[in-house]
Design a protein around this motif. Structure first.
Motif, PDB file in Angstrom:
ATOM      1  N   LEU A  11       0.903  -1.212   0.063  1.00  0.00           N
ATOM      2  CA  LEU A  11       0.108  -0.028  -0.080  1.00  0.00           C
ATOM      3  C   LEU A  11       0.731   1.216  -0.143  1.00  0.00           C
ATOM      4  CD1 LEU A  11      -3.239   0.623   2.175  1.00  0.00           C
ATOM      5  CD2 LEU A  11      -1.370   2.271   2.007  1.00  0.00           C
ATOM      6  N   ILE A  12       0.580   2.211  -0.966  1.00  0.00           N
ATOM      7  CA  ILE A  12       1.506   3.431  -1.246  1.00  0.00           C
ATOM      8  C   ILE A  12       0.303   4.522  -1.083  1.00  0.00           C
ATOM      9  CG2 ILE A  12       3.105   4.718  -2.503  1.00  0.00           C
ATOM     10  CD1 ILE A  12       4.081   1.904  -3.491  1.00  0.00           C
ATOM     11  N   THR A  13       0.815   5.482  -0.168  1.00  0.00           N
ATOM     12  CA  THR A  13       0.141   6.713  -0.416  1.00  0.00           C
ATOM     13  C   THR A  13       1.147   7.758  -1.231  1.00  0.00           C
ATOM     14  OG1 THR A  13       1.075   7.600   1.670  1.00  0.00           O
ATOM     15  CG2 THR A  13      -1.011   6.371   1.888  1.00  0.00           C
ATOM     16  N   GLY A  14       0.557   8.756  -1.733  1.00  0.00           N
ATOM     17  CA  GLY A  14       1.119   9.872  -2.422  1.00  0.00           C
ATOM     18  C   GLY A  14       1.715   9.257  -3.644  1.00  0.00           C
ATOM     19  N   ALA A  15       1.127   8.145  -4.256  1.00  0.00           N
ATOM     20  CA  ALA A  15       1.747   7.371  -5.322  1.00  0.00           C
ATOM     21  C   ALA A  15       1.662   8.212  -6.739  1.00  0.00           C
ATOM     22  CB  ALA A  15       1.085   6.123  -5.419  1.00  0.00           C
ATOM     23  N   GLY A  16       0.735   9.237  -6.686  1.00  0.00           N
ATOM     24  CA  GLY A  16       0.708   9.826  -8.038  1.00  0.00           C
ATOM     25  C   GLY A  16       2.030  10.668  -8.658  1.00  0.00           C
ATOM     26  N   SER A  17       3.193  10.630  -8.112  1.00  0.00           N
ATOM     27  CA  SER A  17       4.008  11.406  -8.567  1.00  0.00           C
ATOM     28  C   SER A  17       5.680  11.184  -7.706  1.00  0.00           C
ATOM     29  CB  SER A  17       4.046  12.863  -8.626  1.00  0.00           C
ATOM     30  OG  SER A  17       3.957  13.592  -7.506  1.00  0.00           O
ATOM     31  N   GLY A  18       6.650  11.541  -8.096  1.00  0.00           N
ATOM     32  CA  GLY A  18       7.875  11.543  -7.262  1.00  0.00           C
ATOM     33  C   GLY A  18       8.444  10.255  -6.752  1.00  0.00           C
ATOM     34  N   ALA A  32       5.166  -7.264  -6.354  1.00  0.00           N
ATOM     35  CA  ALA A  32       4.401  -6.959  -5.384  1.00  0.00           C
ATOM     36  C   ALA A  32       2.899  -6.554  -6.444  1.00  0.00           C
ATOM     37  CB  ALA A  32       4.628  -5.886  -4.523  1.00  0.00           C
ATOM     38  N   SER A  33       1.773  -6.857  -5.625  1.00  0.00           N
ATOM     39  CA  SER A  33       0.444  -6.071  -5.972  1.00  0.00           C
ATOM     40  C   SER A  33       0.491  -4.809  -5.038  1.00  0.00           C
ATOM     41  CB  SER A  33      -0.563  -7.214  -5.418  1.00  0.00           C
ATOM     42  OG  SER A  33      -0.648  -8.371  -6.076  1.00  0.00           O
ATOM     43  N   LEU A  34      -0.280  -3.747  -5.905  1.00  0.00           N
ATOM     44  CA  LEU A  34      -0.323  -2.526  -5.446  1.00  0.00           C
ATOM     45  C   LEU A  34      -1.484  -2.134  -4.936  1.00  0.00           C
ATOM     46  CD1 LEU A  34       2.049  -1.173  -8.227  1.00  0.00           C
ATOM     47  CD2 LEU A  34       2.875  -1.789  -5.847  1.00  0.00           C
ATOM     48  N   SER A  35      -1.767  -1.312  -3.815  1.00  0.00           N
ATOM     49  CA  SER A  35      -2.599  -0.609  -3.680  1.00  0.00           C
ATOM     50  C   SER A  35      -2.096   1.057  -3.439  1.00  0.00           C
ATOM     51  CB  SER A  35      -3.374  -0.966  -2.163  1.00  0.00           C
ATOM     52  OG  SER A  35      -4.618  -0.170  -1.712  1.00  0.00           O
ATOM     53  N   LEU A  36      -2.715   1.656  -4.102  1.00  0.00           N
ATOM     54  CA  LEU A  36      -2.147   3.184  -4.402  1.00  0.00           C
ATOM     55  C   LEU A  36      -3.124   4.106  -4.554  1.00  0.00           C
ATOM     56  CD1 LEU A  36      -0.175   2.447  -8.032  1.00  0.00           C
ATOM     57  CD2 LEU A  36       0.703   1.982  -5.489  1.00  0.00           C
ATOM     58  N   CYS A  37      -2.775   5.423  -3.551  1.00  0.00           N
ATOM     59  CA  CYS A  37      -3.843   6.404  -3.555  1.00  0.00           C
ATOM     60  C   CYS A  37      -2.779   7.751  -3.666  1.00  0.00           C
ATOM     61  CB  CYS A  37      -4.349   6.322  -2.278  1.00  0.00           C
ATOM     62  SG  CYS A  37      -3.462   6.870  -0.708  1.00  0.00           S
ATOM     63  N   ASP A  38      -3.754   8.833  -3.761  1.00  0.00           N
ATOM     64  CA  ASP A  38      -3.040  10.073  -4.074  1.00  0.00           C
ATOM     65  C   ASP A  38      -4.611  11.136  -4.112  1.00  0.00           C
ATOM     66  OD1 ASP A  38      -0.261  11.344  -4.993  1.00  0.00           O
ATOM     67  OD2 ASP A  38      -1.758  12.495  -5.852  1.00  0.00           O
ATOM     68  N   ILE A  39      -4.334  12.094  -4.008  1.00  0.00           N
ATOM     69  CA  ILE A  39      -5.214  13.245  -4.180  1.00  0.00           C
ATOM     70  C   ILE A  39      -5.610  13.707  -5.578  1.00  0.00           C
ATOM     71  CG2 ILE A  39      -5.203  14.157  -1.840  1.00  0.00           C
ATOM     72  CD1 ILE A  39      -3.583  16.467  -2.814  1.00  0.00           C
ATOM     73  N   ASN A  40      -4.455  13.330  -6.352  1.00  0.00           N
ATOM     74  CA  ASN A  40      -4.710  13.660  -7.836  1.00  0.00           C
ATOM     75  C   ASN A  40      -5.032  12.304  -8.562  1.00  0.00           C
ATOM     76  OD1 ASN A  40      -4.194  14.117 -10.517  1.00  0.00           O
ATOM     77  ND2 ASN A  40      -3.390  16.136  -9.966  1.00  0.00           N
ATOM     78  N   TYR A  41      -6.304  11.940  -8.839  1.00  0.00           N
ATOM     79  CA  TYR A  41      -6.336  10.785  -9.828  1.00  0.00           C
ATOM     80  C   TYR A  41      -5.812  10.484 -11.035  1.00  0.00           C
ATOM     81  CZ  TYR A  41      -8.637   6.380 -10.595  1.00  0.00           C
ATOM     82  OH  TYR A  41      -8.945   4.957 -10.905  1.00  0.00           O
ATOM     83  N   ASP A  42      -5.587  11.742 -11.881  1.00  0.00           N
ATOM     84  CA  ASP A  42      -5.070  11.577 -13.034  1.00  0.00           C
ATOM     85  C   ASP A  42      -3.588  11.182 -12.966  1.00  0.00           C
ATOM     86  OD1 ASP A  42      -7.358  12.585 -14.150  1.00  0.00           O
ATOM     87  OD2 ASP A  42      -6.869  14.412 -14.441  1.00  0.00           O
ATOM     88  N   ASN A  43      -2.861  11.887 -11.843  1.00  0.00           N
ATOM     89  CA  ASN A  43      -1.510  11.471 -11.704  1.00  0.00           C
ATOM     90  C   ASN A  43      -1.465  10.059 -11.501  1.00  0.00           C
ATOM     91  OD1 ASN A  43      -0.717  13.955 -12.289  1.00  0.00           O
ATOM     92  ND2 ASN A  43      -0.248  14.525 -10.215  1.00  0.00           N
ATOM     93  N   LEU A  44      -2.416   9.698 -10.431  1.00  0.00           N
ATOM     94  CA  LEU A  44      -2.362   8.297 -10.028  1.00  0.00           C
ATOM     95  C   LEU A  44      -2.484   7.187 -11.089  1.00  0.00           C
ATOM     96  CD1 LEU A  44      -2.434   6.525  -7.178  1.00  0.00           C
ATOM     97  CD2 LEU A  44      -4.699   6.604  -7.174  1.00  0.00           C
ATOM     98  N   SER A  45      -3.471   7.686 -12.005  1.00  0.00           N
ATOM     99  CA  SER A  45      -3.610   6.730 -13.397  1.00  0.00           C
ATOM    100  C   SER A  45      -2.476   6.666 -14.189  1.00  0.00           C
ATOM    101  CB  SER A  45      -4.795   7.285 -14.181  1.00  0.00           C
ATOM    102  OG  SER A  45      -5.822   7.299 -13.371  1.00  0.00           O
ATOM    103  N   ALA A  46      -1.639   7.674 -14.196  1.00  0.00           N
ATOM    104  CA  ALA A  46      -0.407   7.653 -14.828  1.00  0.00           C
ATOM    105  C   ALA A  46       0.660   6.851 -14.346  1.00  0.00           C
ATOM    106  CB  ALA A  46       0.348   9.263 -15.068  1.00  0.00           C
ATOM    107  N   THR A  47       0.619   6.608 -13.071  1.00  0.00           N
ATOM    108  CA  THR A  47       1.440   5.867 -12.198  1.00  0.00           C
ATOM    109  C   THR A  47       1.089   4.495 -12.517  1.00  0.00           C
ATOM    110  OG1 THR A  47       1.923   7.335 -10.443  1.00  0.00           O
ATOM    111  CG2 THR A  47       1.977   4.993 -10.059  1.00  0.00           C
ATOM    112  N   ALA A  48      -0.357   4.205 -12.535  1.00  0.00           N
ATOM    113  CA  ALA A  48      -0.647   2.827 -12.902  1.00  0.00           C
ATOM    114  C   ALA A  48      -0.394   2.232 -14.046  1.00  0.00           C
ATOM    115  CB  ALA A  48      -2.295   2.621 -12.690  1.00  0.00           C
TER     116      ALA A  48
END
Length: 255
Positions: A11-18, A32-48
């Motif tokens: 589980l990773i918070t702030g996964a949208g950048s950096g 690993a399987s990933l559970s990712l969150c960020d306040i910016n979903y567009d950035n999160l989607s780019a990470t995914a």
């Protein structure tokens, strides 16, 4: 390719950048399987998209909200089956402000993201963690030494180290480790010096013995190490990732 974290959930918070994004990519490459969150979903989607073949759960979450965090954790368990590793990376980087000019709103914003967020996630995941689980929290060189006009940010990062050391003692008897990374001058979009550009970047480059900025991937490598078996006797440690910081420099780090 070796997959030491196969069938494990990170589980990773702030996964949208950096650093959060780099760590997601690193952990995915290690199975690993990933559970990712960020306040910016567009950035999160780019990470995914960079972890396209990896089982994952994504959600836009304000980690300062108990309700949103509890839902995120519940959905993670429901979709991925468990949580073995937690990387608390969400946070707000500093703005240099004299204390007498610092607003209550600024204090609340940094405390909410940098401290309450880690508290909310950690409290929420503890019932789901089993022996062998590991938590890594992101502090900063500003959590080790103070900086003028950054009292609020430094307070959150000093506090995070204290919180993490307490968790190391509280969870250690259960076989759950808690460690901290303290990045220095890292080349990320939210780094205050990078945002300023010009002389601020030059000061950062000259502010450490290696004479360059670090990369998010270099921090992610250390996070993966702290999750792995090679660090199995490390608990409550604070790892400075700063290229050999010079004490006279005052430019802040960033995720």
């Amino acid at each position: 390719m070796s997959a030491p974290f196969q069938d494990k959930v990170c589980l990773i918070t702030g996964a949208g950048s950096g650093i959060g994004r780099a760590t997601a990519v690193k952990m995915a490459s290690l199975g690993a399987s990933l559970s990712l969150c960020d306040i910016n979903y567009d950035n999160l989607s780019a990470t995914a998209k960079q972890c396209a073949s990896t089982p994952r759960h994504l959600d836009d979450v304000d980690v300062g909200s108990k309700q949103e965090v509890e839902k995120f954790i519940k959905d993670t368990i429901g979709k991925l089956g468990g949580i073995e590793f937690v990387f608390n990376c969400a946070g707000v980087n500093p703005t240099s402000i004299p204390l007498e000019e610092t607003s209550d709103e600024y204090w609340d914003r940094l405390m909410n993201a940098n401290l309450r967020g880690v508290f909310n996630i950690t409290r929420g995941v503890i019932p789901h963690l089993k022996r062998g689980a590991s938590i890594v929290n992101v502090s900063s060189i500003s959590g080790i030494r103070g900086s003028a006009q950054q009292a609020v940010y430094c307070t959150t990062k000093f506090g995070l180290i204290g919180f993490s050391k307490c968790m190391a003692l509280e969870l250690g008897p259960k076989g759950i480790r808690t460690n901290v990374v303290a990045p220095g001058y890292i080349d990320t979009p939210t780094n205050a010096g990078i945002v300023k550009g010009g002389e601020a970047v030059t000061r950062m480059i000259n502010g450490n013995a290696l004479g360059r900025l670090g990369t998010p991937e270099e921090v992610a490598d250390v996070v993966a190490f702290l999750f792995g078996e090679e660090s199995r006797y490390m608990n409550g440690a604070v790892l400075e990732i700063d290229g050999g910081i010079k004490m006279s420099s005052t430019t802040s780090s960033g995720k």
